[in-house]
Design a protein around this motif. Sequence first.
Motif, PDB file in Angstrom:
ATOM      1  N   ASN A  87       3.871   9.863  -9.923  1.00 58.23           N
ATOM      2  CA  ASN A  87       3.274  10.008 -11.244  1.00 58.23           C
ATOM      3  C   ASN A  87       2.387  11.243 -11.367  1.00 58.23           C
ATOM      4  O   ASN A  87       2.090  11.669 -12.484  1.00 58.23           O
ATOM      5  N   ALA A  88       1.962  11.825 -10.268  1.00 60.51           N
ATOM      6  CA  ALA A  88       1.046  12.963 -10.291  1.00 60.51           C
ATOM      7  C   ALA A  88       1.614  14.173 -11.041  1.00 60.51           C
ATOM      8  O   ALA A  88       0.897  14.776 -11.847  1.00 60.51           O
ATOM      9  N   PRO A  89       2.876  14.591 -10.821  1.00 65.91           N
ATOM     10  CA  PRO A  89       3.376  15.754 -11.565  1.00 65.91           C
ATOM     11  C   PRO A  89       3.390  15.536 -13.078  1.00 65.91           C
ATOM     12  O   PRO A  89       3.071  16.457 -13.843  1.00 65.91           O
ATOM     13  N   ASP A  90       3.734  14.329 -13.523  1.00 63.81           N
ATOM     14  CA  ASP A  90       3.745  14.042 -14.960  1.00 63.81           C
ATOM     15  C   ASP A  90       2.343  14.131 -15.552  1.00 63.81           C
ATOM     16  O   ASP A  90       2.145  14.713 -16.627  1.00 63.81           O
ATOM     17  N   ASN A  91       1.377  13.572 -14.836  1.00 63.98           N
ATOM     18  CA  ASN A  91      -0.002  13.613 -15.317  1.00 63.98           C
ATOM     19  C   ASN A  91      -0.536  15.042 -15.346  1.00 63.98           C
ATOM     20  O   ASN A  91      -1.230  15.433 -16.288  1.00 63.98           O
ATOM     21  N   LEU A  92      -0.218  15.809 -14.308  1.00 64.56           N
ATOM     22  CA  LEU A  92      -0.678  17.202 -14.275  1.00 64.56           C
ATOM     23  C   LEU A  92       0.001  18.033 -15.363  1.00 64.56           C
ATOM     24  O   LEU A  92      -0.635  18.885 -15.997  1.00 64.56           O
ATOM     25  N   MET A  93       1.276  17.803 -15.596  1.00 62.77           N
ATOM     26  CA  MET A  93       1.988  18.534 -16.644  1.00 62.77           C
ATOM     27  C   MET A  93       1.415  18.202 -18.015  1.00 62.77           C
ATOM     28  O   MET A  93       1.223  19.083 -18.855  1.00 62.77           O
ATOM     29  N   ARG A  94       1.119  16.932 -18.232  1.00 61.89           N
ATOM     30  CA  ARG A  94       0.519  16.523 -19.502  1.00 61.89           C
ATOM     31  C   ARG A  94      -0.838  17.190 -19.687  1.00 61.89           C
ATOM     32  O   ARG A  94      -1.151  17.699 -20.777  1.00 61.89           O
ATOM     33  N   THR A 107      11.235   8.494   1.423  1.00 65.30           N
ATOM     34  CA  THR A 107      11.353   7.083   1.087  1.00 65.30           C
ATOM     35  C   THR A 107      12.811   6.633   1.110  1.00 65.30           C
ATOM     36  O   THR A 107      13.126   5.536   1.605  1.00 65.30           O
ATOM     37  N   ALA A 108      13.700   7.466   0.606  1.00 58.42           N
ATOM     38  CA  ALA A 108      15.128   7.123   0.625  1.00 58.42           C
ATOM     39  C   ALA A 108      15.647   7.029   2.053  1.00 58.42           C
ATOM     40  O   ALA A 108      16.429   6.120   2.383  1.00 58.42           O
ATOM     41  N   GLN A 109      15.211   7.942   2.921  1.00 58.40           N
ATOM     42  CA  GLN A 109      15.643   7.899   4.322  1.00 58.40           C
ATOM     43  C   GLN A 109      15.108   6.663   5.029  1.00 58.40           C
ATOM     44  O   GLN A 109      15.821   6.023   5.816  1.00 58.40           O
ATOM     45  N   VAL A 110      13.854   6.313   4.777  1.00 56.94           N
ATOM     46  CA  VAL A 110      13.267   5.122   5.397  1.00 56.94           C
ATOM     47  C   VAL A 110      13.985   3.869   4.913  1.00 56.94           C
ATOM     48  O   VAL A 110      14.301   2.977   5.711  1.00 56.94           O
ATOM     49  N   ALA A 111      14.278   3.810   3.619  1.00 56.66           N
ATOM     50  CA  ALA A 111      14.991   2.649   3.088  1.00 56.66           C
ATOM     51  C   ALA A 111      16.379   2.533   3.707  1.00 56.66           C
ATOM     52  O   ALA A 111      16.833   1.426   4.040  1.00 56.66           O
ATOM     53  N   MET A 125       3.628  22.532  -9.962  1.00 55.21           N
ATOM     54  CA  MET A 125       4.799  22.773  -9.119  1.00 55.21           C
ATOM     55  C   MET A 125       4.594  22.215  -7.713  1.00 55.21           C
ATOM     56  O   MET A 125       5.523  21.672  -7.111  1.00 55.21           O
ATOM     57  N   ILE A 126       3.384  22.328  -7.169  1.00 52.16           N
ATOM     58  CA  ILE A 126       3.086  21.771  -5.838  1.00 52.16           C
ATOM     59  C   ILE A 126       3.194  20.252  -5.877  1.00 52.16           C
ATOM     60  O   ILE A 126       3.771  19.632  -4.977  1.00 52.16           O
ATOM     61  N   ALA A 127       2.661  19.631  -6.924  1.00 49.06           N
ATOM     62  CA  ALA A 127       2.755  18.172  -7.054  1.00 49.06           C
ATOM     63  C   ALA A 127       4.209  17.747  -7.203  1.00 49.06           C
ATOM     64  O   ALA A 127       4.614  16.709  -6.675  1.00 49.06           O
ATOM     65  N   ASN A 128       5.000  18.546  -7.904  1.00 48.91           N
ATOM     66  CA  ASN A 128       6.420  18.239  -8.068  1.00 48.91           C
ATOM     67  C   ASN A 128       7.144  18.323  -6.725  1.00 48.91           C
ATOM     68  O   ASN A 128       7.996  17.478  -6.420  1.00 48.91           O
ATOM     69  N   ALA A 129       6.820  19.326  -5.917  1.00 48.54           N
ATOM     70  CA  ALA A 129       7.438  19.459  -4.591  1.00 48.54           C
ATOM     71  C   ALA A 129       7.038  18.298  -3.685  1.00 48.54           C
ATOM     72  O   ALA A 129       7.867  17.764  -2.932  1.00 48.54           O
ATOM     73  N   LYS A 130       5.778  17.884  -3.752  1.00 47.51           N
ATOM     74  CA  LYS A 130       5.330  16.728  -2.961  1.00 47.51           C
ATOM     75  C   LYS A 130       6.063  15.467  -3.381  1.00 47.51           C
ATOM     76  O   LYS A 130       6.474  14.659  -2.543  1.00 47.51           O
ATOM     77  N   ALA A 131       6.228  15.286  -4.689  1.00 43.28           N
ATOM     78  CA  ALA A 131       6.931  14.098  -5.180  1.00 43.28           C
ATOM     79  C   ALA A 131       8.384  14.103  -4.718  1.00 43.28           C
ATOM     80  O   ALA A 131       8.921  13.061  -4.332  1.00 43.28           O
ATOM     81  N   GLU A 132       9.020  15.268  -4.734  1.00 45.75           N
ATOM     82  CA  GLU A 132      10.404  15.367  -4.272  1.00 45.75           C
ATOM     83  C   GLU A 132      10.505  15.023  -2.792  1.00 45.75           C
ATOM     84  O   GLU A 132      11.419  14.309  -2.365  1.00 45.75           O
ATOM     85  N   LEU A 133       9.567  15.510  -2.001  1.00 42.24           N
ATOM     86  CA  LEU A 133       9.547  15.209  -0.573  1.00 42.24           C
ATOM     87  C   LEU A 133       9.337  13.712  -0.324  1.00 42.24           C
ATOM     88  O   LEU A 133      10.000  13.117   0.534  1.00 42.24           O
ATOM     89  N   SER A 188       0.824  -1.210   0.000  1.00 45.90           N
ATOM     90  CA  SER A 188       0.000   0.000   0.000  1.00 45.90           C
ATOM     91  C   SER A 188       0.856   1.256   0.000  1.00 45.90           C
ATOM     92  O   SER A 188       0.574   2.212  -0.720  1.00 45.90           O
ATOM     93  N   LEU A 189       1.922   1.247   0.810  1.00 43.82           N
ATOM     94  CA  LEU A 189       2.808   2.408   0.857  1.00 43.82           C
ATOM     95  C   LEU A 189       3.535   2.618  -0.470  1.00 43.82           C
ATOM     96  O   LEU A 189       3.677   3.750  -0.941  1.00 43.82           O
ATOM     97  N   VAL A 190       3.991   1.538  -1.079  1.00 42.83           N
ATOM     98  CA  VAL A 190       4.671   1.648  -2.371  1.00 42.83           C
ATOM     99  C   VAL A 190       3.710   2.155  -3.440  1.00 42.83           C
ATOM    100  O   VAL A 190       4.079   2.979  -4.285  1.00 42.83           O
ATOM    101  N   LYS A 191       2.471   1.704  -3.393  1.00 41.15           N
ATOM    102  CA  LYS A 191       1.465   2.176  -4.347  1.00 41.15           C
ATOM    103  C   LYS A 191       1.221   3.672  -4.171  1.00 41.15           C
ATOM    104  O   LYS A 191       1.136   4.410  -5.167  1.00 41.15           O
ATOM    105  N   ASN A 192       1.135   4.139  -2.924  1.00 43.07           N
ATOM    106  CA  ASN A 192       0.935   5.565  -2.675  1.00 43.07           C
ATOM    107  C   ASN A 192       2.130   6.385  -3.149  1.00 43.07           C
ATOM    108  O   ASN A 192       1.955   7.477  -3.704  1.00 43.07           O
ATOM    109  N   VAL A 193       3.336   5.878  -2.933  1.00 42.77           N
ATOM    110  CA  VAL A 193       4.533   6.574  -3.397  1.00 42.77           C
ATOM    111  C   VAL A 193       4.527   6.653  -4.921  1.00 42.77           C
ATOM    112  O   VAL A 193       4.825   7.703  -5.506  1.00 42.77           O
TER     113      VAL A 193
END
Length: 110
Positions: free
Chosen positions: A57-64, A91-95, A78-86, A47-52
């Motif tokens: 994918n949200a910024p790409d879809n919004l940009m399209r 995720t990298a820190q948790v891994a 830009m907000i979706a891009n910032a959320k994706a970056e966060l 579930s967590l991987v699906k949410n990530v």
Amino acid sequence: MNSGYIPTLSAISGAESPFKLNGIAKHTALQMGEETQGPTFKDALGSLVKNVNETLNAPDNLMRAAMTTGSVDVHDVMIANAKAELVVNVTAQVATKVVQAYDRILQIQI
């Protein structure tokens, strides 16, 4: 000062008493061999991987949508891009922490 009625241990009787040793097994939520009703680790991780993945994918879809239909504001992209970056950073820190915990477990000597 009105203390009200406070029962003593001797006032509670019967096998249903949580204070008696033979009644503890009936009142504890974590009994030996009892199945948990919550999601499994596999389901929670999936579930967590699906949410990530959806967040990434949200910024790409919004940009399209912004480029093709023009119905999406650039600020939303830009907000979706910032959320994706966060999400990527967290995720990298948790891994990293999971790998460190696994290494520590492997270093335990029996």
